[in-house]
Design an enzyme around this catalytic site. Structure first.
Site, PDB file in Angstrom:
ATOM      1  N   ASP A  82       0.847  -1.187   0.000  1.00 40.46           N
ATOM      2  CA  ASP A  82       0.000   0.000   0.000  1.00 40.46           C
ATOM      3  C   ASP A  82       0.880   1.233   0.000  1.00 40.46           C
ATOM      4  O   ASP A  82       2.091   1.142   0.182  1.00 40.46           O
ATOM      5  CB  ASP A  82      -1.019  -0.018   1.150  1.00 40.46           C
ATOM      6  CG  ASP A  82      -0.393   0.122   2.523  1.00 40.46           C
ATOM      7  OD1 ASP A  82       0.809  -0.160   2.671  1.00 40.46           O
ATOM      8  OD2 ASP A  82      -1.121   0.496   3.467  1.00 40.46           O
ATOM      9  N   TYR A  84       2.959   4.720   0.754  1.00 47.12           N
ATOM     10  CA  TYR A  84       3.628   5.293   1.918  1.00 47.12           C
ATOM     11  C   TYR A  84       2.631   6.180   2.655  1.00 47.12           C
ATOM     12  O   TYR A  84       1.819   6.872   2.029  1.00 47.12           O
ATOM     13  CB  TYR A  84       4.840   6.123   1.481  1.00 47.12           C
ATOM     14  CG  TYR A  84       5.939   5.327   0.817  1.00 47.12           C
ATOM     15  CD1 TYR A  84       6.566   4.276   1.479  1.00 47.12           C
ATOM     16  CD2 TYR A  84       6.375   5.629  -0.469  1.00 47.12           C
ATOM     17  CE1 TYR A  84       7.592   3.552   0.877  1.00 47.12           C
ATOM     18  CE2 TYR A  84       7.401   4.918  -1.082  1.00 47.12           C
ATOM     19  CZ  TYR A  84       7.998   3.876  -0.402  1.00 47.12           C
ATOM     20  OH  TYR A  84       9.014   3.168  -1.007  1.00 47.12           O
ATOM     21  N   PHE A  95       6.666   1.726  -4.337  1.00 51.32           N
ATOM     22  CA  PHE A  95       8.054   1.904  -3.896  1.00 51.32           C
ATOM     23  C   PHE A  95       8.641   3.276  -4.213  1.00 51.32           C
ATOM     24  O   PHE A  95       9.698   3.633  -3.684  1.00 51.32           O
ATOM     25  CB  PHE A  95       8.972   0.802  -4.462  1.00 51.32           C
ATOM     26  CG  PHE A  95       8.661  -0.570  -3.954  1.00 51.32           C
ATOM     27  CD1 PHE A  95       9.040  -0.952  -2.679  1.00 51.32           C
ATOM     28  CD2 PHE A  95       7.957  -1.480  -4.740  1.00 51.32           C
ATOM     29  CE1 PHE A  95       8.737  -2.222  -2.199  1.00 51.32           C
ATOM     30  CE2 PHE A  95       7.658  -2.755  -4.261  1.00 51.32           C
ATOM     31  CZ  PHE A  95       8.045  -3.124  -2.990  1.00 51.32           C
ATOM     32  N   HIS A 204      11.037  -9.643   0.428  1.00 55.84           N
ATOM     33  CA  HIS A 204      10.729  -8.223   0.331  1.00 55.84           C
ATOM     34  C   HIS A 204      12.005  -7.410   0.560  1.00 55.84           C
ATOM     35  O   HIS A 204      12.875  -7.818   1.335  1.00 55.84           O
ATOM     36  CB  HIS A 204       9.680  -7.854   1.379  1.00 55.84           C
ATOM     37  CG  HIS A 204       9.044  -6.518   1.151  1.00 55.84           C
ATOM     38  ND1 HIS A 204       9.621  -5.345   1.576  1.00 55.84           N
ATOM     39  CD2 HIS A 204       7.884  -6.183   0.539  1.00 55.84           C
ATOM     40  CE1 HIS A 204       8.846  -4.335   1.227  1.00 55.84           C
ATOM     41  NE2 HIS A 204       7.786  -4.807   0.601  1.00 55.84           N
TER      42      HIS A 204
END
Length: 239
Positions: A82, A84, A95, A204
């Site tokens: 989701d 920031y 990202f 991740h």
């Protein structure tokens, strides 16, 4: 208001909601905008705004990933979770942060892997728009978030929408490279036809897990290898 949009195949799909999204995506996703879950998303966001909640990214950037990577240009998908949730960070690309905003830790680790993989110098910017403009769909599974409350919009319907996006890419296209980082992204693999597409999985890039399989995955060079084998222009990862 009902708006008619041409849909591939020569017939028309009727959209009750005039969603501001790139025309190619609008044609492909028009049926989704008619579904109850999407009306629920719109109602939820409207309700929170009426209570003066701060929502990221700004309204005009919620569908930024689709604007920057039109339907007919998608070559690669990088799936995030989701947006920031800090001020000025989210701008609708997974990202990525706007120019001038300090790259968050996960993005720093992505740059470290790029440096190790292809020798790319660590960028001075965290803005990944140049990737999106080359066909890298930077898609978050959830497209909005309340300020300072991570995953606060995870259950309002966005998952249904982005699952549909992944399924559409899987069924309508061929040879797309999907980069799935972390358990959350790995779970989306069920929506991808592995006989039609390339799937690259790793841990991740978060500082909590990057050393458990993200570092050393070489996904960026492997992505370009897959693209070139298909005669498709590779991604210039340099920012």
């Amino acid at each position: 208001m009902t708006i008619n949009h041409p849909y591939p195949g020569g017939f028309f799909v009727f959209c009750r909601m005039d969603v501001k999204i790139e025309p190619g995506w609008k044609e492909i996703l028009c049926k989704e905008f008619n579904r109850p879950y999407f009306l629920q998303i719109a109602a939820h966001l409207k309700s929170e705004k009426a209570m003066n909640a701060i929502i990221y990214p700004p309204g005009g950037l919620i569908f930024n990933a689709f604007e920057k990577t039109p339907w007919d240009q998608v070559k690669v998908v990088i799936l995030g979770q989701d947006p920031y949730h800090g001020p000025g960070q989210a701008h609708g690309l997974s990202f990525s942060v706007p120019t001038g905003v300090k790259p968050p830790p996960s993005l720093v680790n992505i740059f470290k892997e790029l440096n190790s993989d292809i020798g790319m110098p660590i960028p001075q910017t965290g803005n990944l728009t140049p990737w999106a403009e080359q066909g890298v769909l930077l898609l978050n599974a959830v497209l909005t978030v309340r300020a300072n409350e991570p995953a606060s919009h995870a259950k309002i319907g966005w998952m249904d929408f982005t699952n549909a996006v992944i399924q559409k890419i899987s069924s309508e296209k061929k040879g797309i490279v999907f980069l799935l980082w972390g358990k959350f992204a790995h779970e989306k693999q069920i929506f991808i036809d592995a006989t039609r597409h390339h799937i690259l999985k790793a841990a991740h890039p978060s500082p909590f897990s990057a050393d458990k399989g993200f570092f050393g995955c070489r996904h960026f060079s492997k992505t370009n290898e897959f693209l070139m084998l298909q005669g498709v222009e590779p991604i210039n990862w340099q920012l």
